[in-house]
Design an enzyme around this catalytic site. Structure first.
Site, PDB file in Angstrom:
ATOM      1  N   SER A 285       0.730  -1.172   0.060  1.00  0.00           N
ATOM      2  CA  SER A 285       0.187   0.153  -0.194  1.00  0.00           C
ATOM      3  C   SER A 285       0.800   1.393  -0.141  1.00  0.00           C
ATOM      4  CB  SER A 285      -1.068  -0.022   1.052  1.00  0.00           C
ATOM      5  OG  SER A 285      -0.112   0.036   2.291  1.00  0.00           O
TER       6      SER A 285
ATOM      7  N   LYS B 278      -5.136   4.413   8.928  1.00  0.00           N
ATOM      8  CA  LYS B 278      -4.422   5.226   8.360  1.00  0.00           C
ATOM      9  C   LYS B 278      -4.416   6.758   8.069  1.00  0.00           C
ATOM     10  CE  LYS B 278      -2.968   1.528   5.476  1.00  0.00           C
ATOM     11  NZ  LYS B 278      -2.506   0.903   4.036  1.00  0.00           N
TER      12      LYS B 278
END
Length: 340
Positions: A236, A281
């Protein structure tokens, strides 16, 4: 009085047993939460996350932070209760992170491989975005493979079976139609010397064609790019790595000197893909000081529902769209945002 005392003692013993069991017995859950965030324009433990050598670079400022999700495994009953009550943690069944039949080591190894692949894709996507010529390199040699003892990490792969190659995909394409046991000629350059080597291809359980046994990388024709960030897994961070390469190889500040964070997988052609754990996140990014967060388009709905206050969510679909969005924001314009 004796009866009351006995009841009290029994209650204390019961509590001690419950607490003892709760601190020892593990439950089949893991706890997810905000993980560390790293500035891809900066350094970690004294080493530049993205380093460019042998090619002109330009000053950068501000932040382009990649974000992660923390995973707490081996959770006990009492710990699970604490994580369940914590507003920034989420308990999920362990087998959603560590699938049954696969060891923790196997999952960690796969995550490391995905992370390494994301680095290569980020480099290639950035170089393609900048329209810079590339060369295929040997990023790793698989132990025990046909290439071991012939090719070395850092070699430049010039041609495979007489076909010139300049990217990892070109190396893979040149092996199409081959079979295990077939000898192929690989032309490579080590230092200033170019030479040919005949390598007998091996077999791989996930493909019919012959296996060379190297993980191809990519580098600009002039200079070299190195991405260094240990103990991180998964794919990611690809988008943020690619943006850091673009920022360092172009004049001006891609982020306008601001604190930008983000996430997203990336393919070699620059397509940005969705990721997991985006609420964690975003929280980590906002806590670190980010004002703008780059969100893969497919994650926008979840991001909008969980966005921390004060964090602008910019929707991206490709590396080019992310570059355009940041340049638009720097110029005072309106970038595409994630909307409800």
């Amino acid at each position: 009085m004796r009866r009351r005392t006995s009841t009290l003692v029994a209650a204390v013993l019961l509590v001690m047993v419950v607490v003892g069991v709760g601190t020892v017995v593990r439950v089949p859950f893991v706890a997810l939460g905000p993980g560390p965030t790293y500035d891809t324009l900066g350094a970690v433990d004294g080493t530049q996350v993205v380093a460019v050598d042998g090619a002109p670079t330009f000053p950068t400022s501000g932040h382009l932070n990649m974000t992660t999700v923390s995973v707490n495994d081996g959770v006990t009953g009492l710990q699970a209760l604490g994580f369940w009550l914590a507003p920034d943690r989420r308990l999920v069944p362990r087998d959603t992170v560590f699938p049954p039949g696969r060891s923790t080591q196997e999952v960690d190894r796969e995550n490391a491989e995905q992370f390494t692949a994301s680095e290569t894709n980020a480099e290639l996507a950035a170089l393609s975005e900048l329209k810079l010529p590339t060369r295929a390199t040997v990023a790793d040699v698989v132990p025990g493979s046909p290439a071991e003892g012939v090719l070395q990490q850092g070699d430049t792969i010039v041609a495979v079976r007489g076909t010139p190659v300049a990217t990892p995909q070109a190396v893979a394409d040149a092996l199409n139609g081959t079979r295990p046991g077939e000898p192929v000629v690989v032309t490579y350059r080590r230092g200033d010397a170019q030479q040919d080597a005949t390598i007998t291809l091996g077999s791989s359980p996930d493909r019919d064609q012959g296996m060379l046994g190297v993980r191809p990388g990519v580098q600009p024709v002039s200079g070299a790019i190195t991405i260094s960030l240990g103990d991180i897994g998964g794919p990611s961070a690809g988008l943020m790595f690619a943006l850091a390469v673009v920022d360092k190889l172009t004049p001006g500040e891609l982020n306008g000197g601001q604190f930008v964070a983000g996430t997203g997988t990336i393919t070699a052609d620059g397509t940005v893909g969705p990721i997991g754990g985006i609420p964690f996140k975003m929280r980590a990014a906002r806590d670190a000081g980010a004002v703008t967060f780059l969100v893969p388009s497919d994650n926008c709905a979840e991001a909008v529902q969980n966005a921390p206050d004060g964090l602008r969510l910019v929707r991206v679909t490709t590396l080019a769209s992310a570059v355009d969005a940041l340049e638009t924001l720097d110029g005072g314009g309106q970038a595409p945002l994630c909307t409800p």
